[in-house]
Design an enzyme around this catalytic site. Sequence first.
Site, short mmCIF file in Angstrom:
data_model
loop_
_atom_site.label_atom_id
_atom_site.label_comp_id
_atom_site.label_asym_id
_atom_site.label_seq_id
_atom_site.Cartn_x
_atom_site.Cartn_y
_atom_site.Cartn_z
N HIS A 123 0.84 -1.20 0.00
CA HIS A 123 0.00 0.00 0.00
C HIS A 123 0.88 1.26 0.00
O HIS A 123 0.96 2.00 0.98
CB HIS A 123 -0.94 -0.01 1.21
CG HIS A 123 -2.03 -1.03 1.12
ND1 HIS A 123 -1.92 -2.29 1.67
CD2 HIS A 123 -3.24 -0.99 0.50
CE1 HIS A 123 -3.02 -2.98 1.43
NE2 HIS A 123 -3.84 -2.22 0.72
N HIS A 165 0.91 1.52 -5.71
CA HIS A 165 -0.47 1.01 -5.65
C HIS A 165 -1.45 2.13 -5.96
O HIS A 165 -2.41 1.94 -6.72
CB HIS A 165 -0.74 0.43 -4.25
CG HIS A 165 -2.19 0.16 -3.98
ND1 HIS A 165 -2.92 -0.78 -4.68
CD2 HIS A 165 -3.06 0.74 -3.10
CE1 HIS A 165 -4.17 -0.79 -4.22
NE2 HIS A 165 -4.27 0.12 -3.28
N HIS A 181 -6.27 7.58 -1.88
CA HIS A 181 -7.14 6.70 -1.10
C HIS A 181 -6.41 5.88 -0.03
O HIS A 181 -7.04 5.37 0.89
CB HIS A 181 -7.90 5.75 -2.02
CG HIS A 181 -7.12 4.55 -2.45
ND1 HIS A 181 -6.13 4.61 -3.41
CD2 HIS A 181 -7.16 3.26 -2.04
CE1 HIS A 181 -5.62 3.41 -3.58
NE2 HIS A 181 -6.23 2.56 -2.77
N ASP A 182 -5.07 5.74 -0.11
CA ASP A 182 -4.32 4.99 0.91
C ASP A 182 -3.19 5.82 1.51
O ASP A 182 -2.18 5.27 1.98
CB ASP A 182 -3.74 3.70 0.32
CG ASP A 182 -4.72 2.54 0.38
OD1 ASP A 182 -5.58 2.56 1.28
OD2 ASP A 182 -4.65 1.65 -0.48
N ASP A 193 -9.48 -0.44 -6.83
CA ASP A 193 -8.65 -0.85 -5.70
C ASP A 193 -8.22 -2.31 -5.82
O ASP A 193 -7.13 -2.70 -5.38
CB ASP A 193 -9.43 -0.63 -4.40
CG ASP A 193 -8.52 -0.57 -3.18
OD1 ASP A 193 -7.30 -0.38 -3.36
OD2 ASP A 193 -9.02 -0.70 -2.05
#
Length: 915
Positions: free
Chosen positions: A651, A655, A691-692, A804
Amino acid sequence: MTSKPTSNTSVQRKQGVGLFKPVSWNRGRRVTSPLLGVAERSVSGGQILNCEGPLLQLQIEAFLDDHPDFTDSYVLRKVKKSTIDKWLIQNTHKDEEDHLPIRLAVNTVEQNNSEDTFQTNEGSQRKPYCSKSAECTPVVKRSTSLTPHRKISSATFEGGRHSPLLTTAEDGSMSFLTVPPNVRKRSKNLQPEFLNDDSNNSKSLSNIPDIHENLTSDLNHPSLCFKIAKNICLFSKSLSTSILEVKQNEGKIFLVGSAVNVSLTSTDDESFENNLTLDIEFNTYLAQLIHEGKSKLFTRKEVQANLRGISFLTDEYEEVAILLLQDVDGVVQGLAVLSLGSDSVKHVLENKLISNISKLSGICMKNASDFQTLSLEVTRSQVFLDLARVMFENQTSIELTVLKILANLLVLIECERAQILLLSKDSSSIFRKVYDLDENDMLKEEFNTLMRPFEDRFPNNSSITGLVAAIGKTVNIKDILIDPRFDINDDDDFEHRSLLCMPIRDSGNQIIGVVSLVNKKKGYFTSNDESFVEAFGIFCGISLANVSNYEQAKAAEARSQVALDIMTYHASSNTADANSLASKVVPSSLSLHLQSFSFTDCELEDMDTLMGSLRMFYDLDLVKKFNLNHKTMCQWILTVKKNYRPEVVYHNWRHAFNVAQVMFSSLINSGWWEGLGPITCLGLLVACLCHDLDHRGTNNSYQMATNSPLAKLYSTSTLERHHLNQALIILNLDGNRILDSLSPAEYTAVLSVIEEAILATDLSLHFAHLGRLKNLSKDGPAGLDWENQEKVSITMAALMTASDLGASTKPFQVQRKIAGMVAEEFWYQGDLEKAQLNTPPVPMMDRELRHELPKLQVGFCEGVCLPVYRALACLSPALQPMEEAVIFNRDRWAELAENNQEEEEEKENKVTRNL
């Protein structure tokens, strides 16, 4: 002998007002109780003589404050034009007195215990007050007054309360909740037979109803005692009658001259004796009569020989009768001293009518006493509610809170000096701060802007304050000059007379400071003052604890802000790197294969991923549509990349870039970018890249199990909410505000899309919404309606989940490599769970079961990935290649799982053969 009932005058109506409507227990009916009775009252110049006591004024003020509509109506109907003109003139030319925030005018009832004398003071006395207002702005002046608008001192309640201010609960804690005093006992018949008994007398109270109505309708002590005296004088034909009210406090009896030398021609303003002093011998004899419960008749010779202390008798008396005025329980409420002449009723002690009037008078005096007590209880509650409101308002600093405490103590206890000594948190014998305030300080012009009290101006009397802080006991010194504990050498310019020193406790009953009060203005500090300081100290302790917690929270907030500033400085990308990236030519999406579902980043350098991210925004026409600044875009992408932790195996930034590529290729190939619109597309791309952010390599379950700081901040979707928060922080950093060119409405809409999209990456939410996605996909492409916000939200969430999980759609060799990276992260978390939580991890996070990875991947592809891609393929055939890729990869994993199974069986067979 009857009289025509008299209707209430306007003065009576004003005095009654309906503020208190006590129950007349004798008749069982509810009546109003005007302070003026049926008898004529003296009115002079608009002032009601001897009837404006402190309680009445407070009651009327409270009523007018609580009923502004009535006040306005009354002014419009009753107030003369000349009065209004006068008010206008006074308010046009305001003097300083109109702005005073602290008025120390109080009405008091004081008890003088010397020589068993009870002294009353029913007039109002104006005290010194501050010369400027405290109603100022919070920047340089206080926003509120330091003390309640209605000023009442503790002396108002001296000897007038039945219930204690504080009670001790079973656990030792202090409480304001007390059981109300049992002041209206009904154990006996409240309508006794003697009221209707005509035997042995031609007249009884039943034949004179006006007497009963006259007495029972009046609950004002002075007025009631005057009526009692006049009625007894009337029916006994005495030369004069005096009423002494009996008050008992802590076993001692005090006598109050409530109506003195009342004759048939007396008016009430002539009858009140404010300072009636009785001879000690006569006072002792009266106390003996009260204990014995017997009335007594004396001849003139007996009075002259034995009762020399009766200074208020008329000269023409022949006999003196002392009648006990008892209530229904036989408790003496007052004494009637009758000066009897030659024409007076003979054998007055045996006269049935006089006896009945005495009993009725005792009952009425008890009712009036109970009413006054309950009125004081109500007023006391109002006082502490006002104090609580003032104390808990504007709690911005300890200094301002202490200033309010000191100002209220000076007003409430009526002393000359007040000190607050706060204990050190490390030692119970060291005072870290000593604040003080003098009554003269409140008269200075600069007091209205004062935001903190003075410090260390006066001696702190360490021998006394230290003792109070150590043992938590009250020290009340009535005469400092004869007390060896007090050292006055350090303050020779100030005359010390009395001292009250008490501890201040917090809600946990811990001593946090000491309050020291010097010089009671009148007399010395009483037990009533101690009770009020103790009760007020509860508010002070809680208030100081609250403001201390507030200051700690402010300090923590400041430290957090400093930490955020440091983090921002180190987290933001370098301007030189941003300029370098901005100067490069952005390659086309075709050269980078960004539109391909089989795209991989294996051969791309980090710079290529940055350029590819920029290209996605350009190809969706977002840069042109929203006039996005290219240099700002470069710095923002660099900052986003910098805030992914490189030590996290999967992550990380790569990614995030791959998720954005899957989203980009899905929007382009399906053509949904047109239906969703530029705002949604912009929000989705930003969400994919962010998003991460700051992922730690562990999942939500681990955060909750370890009660991490993130879990304390976010109870649901813990990591996703943290990623969202980080994304918003970066979007607001200087040089990274890529959305500044959007209109307010566009900006709000984009942030809403970003929030919804990032939270949608929580797989636990995906499974909850999977049913809605399947229902939407049943109708195929026709099921999509871009005007339907619910369907748009379902589609957005499905796209985020598909992006994702996009690694499952890549070529198998790439997907196998990525699966190994994900597994390594999971095994790392499993190791942490074993070490920190001492619990076995789930199979996919157990490193010892790594040989089962192919089998786990089959289940993952079948149960998690395929439902999403199958639904999207139904909604858009152009997205079917992703579904086919997942099926292909699943089958390859199934083959590996089968081969692994055969290898395991072979190993087991070898072990068996060796055995």
